[in-house]
Design a protein around this motif. Structure first.
Motif, mmCIF file in Angstrom:
data_model
loop_
_atom_site.group_PDB
_atom_site.id
_atom_site.type_symbol
_atom_site.label_atom_id
_atom_site.label_comp_id
_atom_site.label_asym_id
_atom_site.label_seq_id
_atom_site.Cartn_x
_atom_site.Cartn_y
_atom_site.Cartn_z
ATOM 1 N N ARG A 308 0.911 -1.047 0.055
ATOM 2 C CA ARG A 308 0.069 -0.052 -0.192
ATOM 3 C C ARG A 308 0.983 1.189 0.193
ATOM 4 O O ARG A 308 0.771 2.210 -0.863
ATOM 5 C CB ARG A 308 -0.848 -0.141 1.228
ATOM 6 N N ALA A 309 1.773 1.335 0.910
ATOM 7 C CA ALA A 309 2.547 2.557 1.140
ATOM 8 C C ALA A 309 3.462 3.022 -0.055
ATOM 9 O O ALA A 309 3.450 3.874 -0.716
ATOM 10 C CB ALA A 309 3.564 2.448 2.454
ATOM 11 N N CYS A 311 2.890 1.852 -3.248
ATOM 12 C CA CYS A 311 1.582 2.230 -4.005
ATOM 13 C C CYS A 311 1.332 3.653 -4.082
ATOM 14 O O CYS A 311 1.390 4.411 -5.066
ATOM 15 C CB CYS A 311 0.564 1.349 -3.878
ATOM 16 N N GLU A 312 1.238 4.227 -2.912
ATOM 17 C CA GLU A 312 0.835 5.645 -2.574
ATOM 18 C C GLU A 312 1.934 6.380 -3.176
ATOM 19 O O GLU A 312 1.688 7.425 -3.783
ATOM 20 C CB GLU A 312 0.218 5.805 -1.236
ATOM 21 N N ALA A 313 3.127 6.219 -2.657
ATOM 22 C CA ALA A 313 4.203 6.913 -2.880
ATOM 23 C C ALA A 313 4.594 7.113 -4.365
ATOM 24 O O ALA A 313 5.071 8.050 -4.679
ATOM 25 C CB ALA A 313 5.579 6.497 -2.141
ATOM 26 N N GLU A 314 4.384 6.074 -5.085
ATOM 27 C CA GLU A 314 4.730 5.957 -6.410
ATOM 28 C C GLU A 314 3.496 6.571 -7.303
ATOM 29 O O GLU A 314 3.369 6.545 -8.488
ATOM 30 C CB GLU A 314 4.971 4.599 -7.036
ATOM 31 N N ARG A 315 2.250 6.838 -6.492
ATOM 32 C CA ARG A 315 1.118 7.337 -7.303
ATOM 33 C C ARG A 315 0.533 6.369 -8.226
ATOM 34 O O ARG A 315 0.158 6.568 -9.299
ATOM 35 C CB ARG A 315 1.365 8.539 -8.096
ATOM 36 N N THR A 317 -1.745 2.595 -8.846
ATOM 37 C CA THR A 317 -3.246 2.663 -8.745
ATOM 38 C C THR A 317 -3.462 1.280 -7.658
ATOM 39 O O THR A 317 -2.716 0.174 -7.992
ATOM 40 C CB THR A 317 -3.850 2.004 -9.898
ATOM 41 N N TRP A 318 -4.514 1.407 -6.861
ATOM 42 C CA TRP A 318 -4.555 0.336 -5.718
ATOM 43 C C TRP A 318 -6.051 -0.357 -6.147
ATOM 44 O O TRP A 318 -6.923 0.458 -5.904
ATOM 45 C CB TRP A 318 -4.507 1.054 -4.245
ATOM 46 N N ASP A 320 -8.350 -2.762 -4.804
ATOM 47 C CA ASP A 320 -8.563 -3.673 -3.823
ATOM 48 C C ASP A 320 -9.931 -4.571 -4.200
ATOM 49 O O ASP A 320 -11.109 -4.210 -4.265
ATOM 50 C CB ASP A 320 -9.207 -2.861 -2.508
ATOM 51 N N LEU A 621 8.794 3.211 3.896
ATOM 52 C CA LEU A 621 7.679 2.644 2.921
ATOM 53 C C LEU A 621 7.909 1.170 2.656
ATOM 54 O O LEU A 621 6.695 0.389 2.731
ATOM 55 C CB LEU A 621 7.922 3.322 1.430
#
Ligand SMILES: Nc1ncnc2c1ncn2[C@@H]1O[C@H](COP(=O)(O)OP(=O)(O)OP(=O)(O)O)[C@@H](O)[C@H]1O
Ligand SMILES: [Mg+2]
Length: 626
Positions: A308-309, A311-315, A317-318, A320, A621
């Motif tokens: 998750r972390a 993914c967010e840092a690299e912008r 797509t998550w 779920d 991360l």
């Protein structure tokens, strides 16, 4: 902050022979005792010099911004190639290679890539030395900016503006290379009180006063420079700039691997094996970042949601698709959109049918006969929407056109009372439609046609609650989600390849997938064919034995040129060494391997130990615990 810098230079005065503030240089290693020291630096590679001689402009470009402070700019020269003795031995070597390449060229397979590369390189060097009289020294590679941490950003801006005005084009070096540059060069202070001018100093660097009592930047050796800029070690493929950072050796050399191709000219899959908590996922995340930097699209299958972390840092797509959290899931009944390739598009219907078949097969633990009953129901249901397998013209549907649902497929099975197989299927699937697992298809059925972003993570579901049953196996509803995600990924690969783009598929917690019969074989299939699809597969597992005890594992082992071992229990090392015919020194190293260190097999049974060193922000991360 300034005080710190002056203290450093004070200490340095007069006692140049001592190791400086944590930096110590030895013949084959540079040690940093205090990596936590707040050294602020920025490294650039010169892409292009302005027309004309370098000399005076160099002095201008490197002139410090402020006269009373720390030097801000160091130039590092890259000397190419590594020391080369132009003698009879070299001539013989070239001759031998020429013959090898000529002989092999007459066979169908052609010359071996490494021999070809070696020959071309040697010939180029020979020609440069002998025929063009060149010195083989490049004077234009790295600019290292050091400053006080609080001033760095500002100083970099000023320098960039100045360089631009002078016509010097630079590009920033990525973190790994910066770190290597700092290691190789230290933040070693230039003596401030020598009274020499900047152009004097530059002359001295070029002259390389190795016996200077103070530690100064100077022309570097080929090996050292190689570790600054290009793959320091374990270089692979023809194009060193394509290397992906995989860690540093104990001596501090960064290692890069070319995932685009191995010696056989095809992309390189990777298998990481190590006990729980030894750093597999951490390392994979480091590699993922490197792959993204090389333009790969990365797709992660994340069981526990630990990406998750990143993914967010690299912008990224998550997506779920886990349990009750899921708002959407890949529509198993969607007929893939055409790709534009006739043969591929002719099989769109079959691919949909196969997906539903495999999905229900896993969910209901079906045999082939029951699976067939499901496929019949799917055909019947689609016919109600005017879509038939025989007529490809009916297959293409807009996303908003009415589509059948899994509930309708189940209804169809349930009303086909004359068919005992359909009845059986309906009974076994009831739990996913009306029972406790009905959340599986409760979200919105979604069609993901193309990869949404460079990094895409599928969150498949936390299995901690099932670990008590058998952590190795996936519960059917999670395995079912894998089927849908797998299907989507295949569609992505088809499009990616048509677009000439590269994709990396990352499967963490691979032991759970490998040992699941249907998924295991699709993983093995993908691993063996993905290279033809401009892709690579990276799979991590915390249990090595499926690699030799299952046919899926054996196939993965065989189709994976890059192998990474992390620490294993002693007994596991012993059985792995035996079953995988590991060379004795490799097994020996593996037994002693510290945690968080990777024993990596590059090509041709070349092994190297490495540890991923990433900036603290990134390490945060990547951490999953502690
Ligand atoms: N190179 C590294 N630098 C710093 N910390 C690290 C490094 N490698 C691993 N770690 C630490 O070790 C912890 C465990 O590593 P990781 O989660 O990658 O283990 P794993 O092998 O994937 O375990 P599992 O099989 O249980 O998933 C990480 O959360 C991190 O804190
Ligand atoms: Mg892990």
């Amino acid at each position: 902050m300034m005080g710190w810098w002056f203290r450093r230079s004070d200490r340095q005065g007069g006692t140049g022979a001592q190791p400086m503030d944590g930096w110590e240089e030895q013949r084959d290693a540079i040690q940093c005792f205090r990596p936590q020291s707040p050294v602020a630096h920025r490294a650039f590679a010169v892409v292009e010099w302005p027309q004309g001689a370098v000399g005076d402009r160099l002095a201008l470009a490197a002139h410090p911004l402020r006269s009373d402070t720390w030097p801000l700019v160091q130039w590092v020269w890259r000397v190419t190639p590594s020391p080369l003795l132009l003698n009879g031995e070299l001539a013989r070597k070239i001759r031998r290679l020429e013959m090898a390449v000529r002989d092999l060229a007459q066979e169908e397979t052609g010359p071996r890539r490494d021999e070809w590369t070696a020959l071309t390189g040697l010939k180029a060097m020979r020609d440069a030395l002998v025929f063009q009289g060149e010195s083989l020294v490049n004077v234009d590679t790295v600019v290292l900016v050091t400053s006080t941490p609080d001033l760095l950003e500002e100083d970099v801006m000023l320098l960039l503006a100045r360089w631009q005005a002078l016509g010097v084009q630079v590009r920033p070096l990525p973190y790994d290379q910066q770190w290597a540059a700092v290691r190789a060069w230290g933040a070693g202070p230039l003596p401030i009180a020598t009274g020499s001018t900047w152009s004097d100093r530059i002359q001295r660097w070029i002259g390389g006063h190795a016996s200077s009592p103070t530690w100064e930047p100077r022309v570097t050796t080929a090996e050292r420079a190689a570790s600054l800029v290009w793959p320091g070690w374990g270089l692979t493929g023809d194009d060193p700039t394509r290397g992906v950072y995989v860690g540093h050796t104990a001596q501090g050399h960064p290692i890069f691997v070319d995932f685009f191709q191995d010696v056989a000219g095809t992309a390189a899959n990777l298998l990481a094996v190590g006990s729980t908590g030894t750093g597999k996922s951490f390392w994979m995340k480091t590699v993922i970042r490197g792959l993204l930097a090389q333009g790969f699209r990365v797709v992660v299958l994340d069981v526990d949601g630990e990406y998750r972390a990143v993914c967010e840092a690299e912008r990224g797509t998550w997506i779920d698709v886990s349990g009750t959290q899921a708002s959407a899931f890949p529509d198993p009944l969607a007929i893939p959109a055409p790709v534009g390739d006739e043969a591929t598009d002719a099989r769109r219907w079959d691919r949909m049918l196969d997906t539903v078949g495999r999905l229900t097969q896993i969910l209901g633990d079906f045999d082939l006969v029951t699976k067939s009953a499901v496929e019949r129901a799917v055909i019947t249901v689609w016919k109600r929407y005017g879509v038939s397998p025989e007529d490809p013209a009916t297959w293409t549907r807009t996303p908003h056109a009415p589509h059948p649902t899994m509930a309708e497929v189940w209804e169809q099975l349930n009303i086909t009372t004359e068919d005992p197989d359909a009845m059986n299927a309906a009974k076994r699937l009831w739990v996913y439609i009306h029972g406790s697992q009905r959340y599986l298809f409760a979200g919105r059925p979604e069609v993901w046609d193309t990869i949404p972003s460079p990094l895409t993570v599928w969150h498949l579901g936390n299995l901690a609650q099932h670990a008590g049953v058998d952590a190795r196996h996936l519960p059917p509803e999670t395995a079912g989600r894998y089927v849908l995600v797998w299907h989507t990924i295949w569609e992505w690969l088809r499009r990616q390849r048509r677009a000439g783009q590269w994709t990396a598929i990352v499967v963490d917690e691979g032991q759970r997938v490998m040992t699941q019969p249907i998924l295991g074989s699709s993983v093995a299939d993908l691993a063996s064919t993905i290279r033809k699809w401009n892709g690579v597969m990276l799979l991590a597992t915390n249990t090595p034995d499926p690699l030799w005890s299952t046919s899926v594992g054996q196939s993965l082992w065989a189709t994976t040129p890059l192998k990474a071992f992390l620490r294993l229990e002693k007994a596991q090392v012993e059985s792995a060494a035996q079953a995988l015919q590991m060379p004795a020194p490799v097994a020996g190293t593996l037994v002693e391997l510290p945690k968080q260190t990777v024993l990596l097999r590059l090509w041709h049974d070349e092994w190297v130990t490495a540890r991923a060193e990433v900036p603290p922000d990134e390490a945060r991360l990547y951490k999953t615990r502690g």
